[in-house]
Design an enzyme around this catalytic site. Structure first.
Site, PDB file in Angstrom:
ATOM      1  N   LYS A 288      23.670 -11.765  17.235  1.00 28.10           N
ATOM      2  CA  LYS A 288      25.397 -11.805  16.583  1.00 28.10           C
ATOM      3  C   LYS A 288      25.827 -11.192  16.046  1.00 28.10           C
ATOM      4  CE  LYS A 288      27.000 -14.199  18.987  1.00 28.10           C
ATOM      5  NZ  LYS A 288      28.152 -13.961  20.845  1.00 28.10           N
TER       6      LYS A 288
ATOM      7  N   HIS B 238      16.370  -6.818  20.029  1.00 28.39           N
ATOM      8  CA  HIS B 238      16.376  -7.692  18.222  1.00 28.39           C
ATOM      9  C   HIS B 238      14.716  -8.549  18.096  1.00 28.39           C
ATOM     10  CE1 HIS B 238      20.506  -9.087  18.923  1.00 28.39           C
ATOM     11  NE2 HIS B 238      20.325  -9.485  19.976  1.00 28.39           N
TER      12      HIS B 238
ATOM     13  N   SER C 167      28.243 -17.444  14.210  1.00 30.19           N
ATOM     14  CA  SER C 167      28.514 -17.276  15.673  1.00 30.19           C
ATOM     15  C   SER C 167      27.560 -17.011  16.491  1.00 30.19           C
ATOM     16  CB  SER C 167      28.928 -15.742  15.309  1.00 30.19           C
ATOM     17  OG  SER C 167      28.729 -15.080  16.934  1.00 30.19           O
TER      18      SER C 167
END
Length: 288
Positions: free
Chosen positions: A45, A100, A130
């Site tokens: 995010k 990630h 988020s």
């Protein structure tokens, strides 16, 4: 719908088993990067989808056909996901790869390669907000009862993908060891055109002004949020329920002010100062 409730443990962090298996994670750790590869690295995010779209348009010289006809997870596949091996395309032009994963997993391989690394960071208050809304719609993430509960877990690094603080600092410490470009979500928001030009310089992809115009226009939030190749509306509702929250929800800086109490914000500031004392990255908390 496989492994929706499974959580994998890897490199000291938890990852949703629907997207990751021990085999896919090991493959990612052992992946052989090559010259020309471009790796987008983010904590969740933080502007991942935005950067995937920007790079797609830069490498197509502003031609939107690819961005409008091929899902972003095929154009810039996730290194650690189960489908990566069968999705990564070999052909002309650079391979755009997304991850990630923390630096401890990938930095050793990257240091021995000529791949380029683009790290996108976002102010952690907006990331927390988020990420909380993403939990509400992503059925492969653990259920969270409230924002207060999520915020407490986030600040302790007890969420999937681990600690934001560790992720950002770990990768930022690699800036002198890799062919590394760091940009913030807030930079992109503040001056998208300037950011695109800086990325072109880093990538060695000069563009005419009209081509930059096309990239800038296509990569604005209102446009991207309507593109089904980007907004994840192609994913079945049983996996990502857009009735609960949109994947591309607001795309603004400072939304945390609508969610955090003053007490929560103050506590967050204190932890941020403690954990980020040695990091010189600057974050904007709003654009006012």
């Amino acid at each position: 719908m496989d492994r929706m409730s499974v959580i994998e443990e890897f490199a000291g962090i938890q990852l949703p088993g629907h997207l990751h298996t021990p085999e896919s994670l090991q493959y990612a750790q052992n992946f052989k990067f090559k010259e020309g590869d471009v790796l987008i690295v983010t904590y969740p995010k933080s502007g991942t989808t935005w950067m995937q779209e920007i790079l797609t348009l830069i490498y197509s010289q502003g031609d939107t056909e690819i961005a409008m006809t091929i899902p972003n997870w095929e154009r810039a596949p996730w290194l650690e996901h189960t489908y990566f091996k069968v999705t990564l395309k070999e052909g002309e032009g650079p391979r755009i790869i997304t991850t990630h994963l923390p630096s401890s997993v990938l930095a050793p391989a990257l240091q021995n390669s000529k791949a380029k690394v683009i790290y996108v960071a976002r102010n952690p208050k907006d990331v927390a907000v988020s990420f909380y809304h993403f939990h509400k719609m992503a059925k492969f993430l653990p259920e969270i009862s409230s924002f207060s509960e999520f915020l407490e877990l986030f600040l302790k690094g007890k969420v999937c993908y681990g600690s934001w603080f560790d992720h950002v600092q770990g990768w930022y410490r690699q800036k002198n060891n890799l062919d590394f470009f760091c940009i913030t979500y807030e930079d992109l928001q503040k001056d998208l055109r300037r950011s695109i030009k800086k990325l072109c310089g880093f990538l060695g992809c000069p563009m005419y002004s009209e081509e930059v115009d096309k990239v800038e226009q296509h990569c604005r939030f209102p446009v991207m949020s309507q593109n089904v190749m980007v907004n994840y509306m192609l994913i079945p509702k049983e996996i990502m329920n857009h009735d609960q929250s949109k994947f591309m929800r607001k795309g603004v800086v400072g939304d945390w002010k609508e969610h955090m109490t003053q007490e929560q914000s103050d506590a967050f500031d204190k932890i941020f100062q403690e954990k980020m004392s040695g990091c010189y990255l600057q974050f904007l908390w709003n654009l006012d």
